[in-house]
Design a protein around this motif. Structure first.
Motif, PDB file in Angstrom:
ATOM      1  N   ILE A   1       5.744   3.592   3.990  1.00  0.00           N
ATOM      2  CA  ILE A   1       6.945   2.756   3.890  1.00  0.00           C
ATOM      3  C   ILE A   1       7.409   2.272   5.269  1.00  0.00           C
ATOM      4  CG2 ILE A   1       8.706   4.582   3.932  1.00  0.00           C
ATOM      5  CD1 ILE A   1       8.711   1.691   1.447  1.00  0.00           C
TER       6      ILE A   1
ATOM      7  N   VAL B   1       4.603   2.919  -0.193  1.00  0.00           N
ATOM      8  CA  VAL B   1       5.182   1.704  -0.764  1.00  0.00           C
ATOM      9  C   VAL B   1       5.282   1.826  -2.285  1.00  0.00           C
ATOM     10  CG1 VAL B   1       4.660  -0.728  -1.223  1.00  0.00           C
ATOM     11  CG2 VAL B   1       4.543   0.154   1.115  1.00  0.00           C
TER      12      VAL B   1
ATOM     13  N   ASP C   1      14.172  -2.621  -0.852  1.00  0.00           N
ATOM     14  CA  ASP C   1      13.491  -1.393  -1.276  1.00  0.00           C
ATOM     15  C   ASP C   1      13.223  -0.479  -0.081  1.00  0.00           C
ATOM     16  OD1 ASP C   1      13.336  -2.218  -3.981  1.00  0.00           O
ATOM     17  OD2 ASP C   1      11.482  -3.318  -3.584  1.00  0.00           O
TER      18      ASP C   1
ATOM     19  N   ILE D   1       7.425  -5.047  -3.279  1.00  0.00           N
ATOM     20  CA  ILE D   1       8.307  -4.317  -2.371  1.00  0.00           C
ATOM     21  C   ILE D   1       9.142  -5.350  -1.617  1.00  0.00           C
ATOM     22  CG2 ILE D   1       6.610  -4.170  -0.488  1.00  0.00           C
ATOM     23  CD1 ILE D   1       8.724  -1.184  -1.202  1.00  0.00           C
TER      24      ILE D   1
ATOM     25  N   TYR E   1       8.403   3.283  -3.864  1.00  0.00           N
ATOM     26  CA  TYR E   1       9.671   2.564  -3.786  1.00  0.00           C
ATOM     27  C   TYR E   1       9.612   1.136  -4.319  1.00  0.00           C
ATOM     28  CZ  TYR E   1      11.184   6.494  -1.018  1.00  0.00           C
ATOM     29  OH  TYR E   1      11.507   7.752  -0.617  1.00  0.00           O
ATOM     30  N   MET E   2       8.427   0.650  -4.640  1.00  0.00           N
ATOM     31  CA  MET E   2       8.300  -0.735  -5.105  1.00  0.00           C
ATOM     32  C   MET E   2       8.928  -0.907  -6.486  1.00  0.00           C
ATOM     33  SD  MET E   2       4.295  -1.019  -6.119  1.00  0.00           S
ATOM     34  CE  MET E   2       3.653  -0.307  -7.628  1.00  0.00           C
TER      35      MET E   2
END
Length: 156
Positions: A109, A23, A140, A136, A26-27
């Protein structure tokens, strides 16, 4: 008679997971945040200006106090009209959601995607040492899916 080809035994390819899948990879880290004593009108202006659907409410030390969303703002607009109360007096702390579910930045993710499906939430804040460090969103997670190639996706 067709051509027969023999390539011999193939060595098994080693699974190399080079793409990030946490996570925290990509957050969003640059967040638009709000303060509890801000007016709801300021929040509405910010949501429209930045084309976002909500944001975290933080205290002086970046501690997460709640979340305010478009829905919370619309609720306030509706109530102000119904009760004939001026919207300028409405503050974030009166309309924010205080019980906020967070998500761990180390979570895979794909597990985050599942959590979105289970909870029907649009976003999850991420905390480290009690302070807001990111968020997130469903978008995302979709961006992560686009970055991960199909072979990698199947291997997980």
């Amino acid at each position: 008679m067709g051509i027969i080809s023999f390539q011999g035994a193939r060595s098994k390819t080693k699974k190399e997971h080079e793409a990030p899948i946490k996570v925290s990879d990509y957050m969003s880290r640059k967040l638009i945040t709000f303060k509890p004593h801000q007016s709801v009108m300021e929040v509405i202006e910010s949501l429209v200006k930045h084309k976002i659907s909500g944001g975290p409410v933080v205290g002086e030390n970046q501690e997460l106090l709640g979340i305010i969303s478009e829905g919370d703002c619309i609720k306030q607009l509706n109530e102000s009209r119904y009760y004939n109360m001026p919207i300028q007096d409405a503050t974030v702390e009166k309309f924010m959601v205080r019980n906020v579910e967070t998500i761990d930045g180390n979570l895979n993710i794909f597990d985050a995607a599942n959590k979105f499906l289970e909870t029907k939430r649009r976003r999850f804040p991420i905390l480290e040492d009690g302070k807001l460090v990111g968020q997130i969103s469903q978008k995302d997670v979709m961006k992560a899916a686009l970055k991960l190639n199909s072979q990698y996706w199947r291997d997980l």
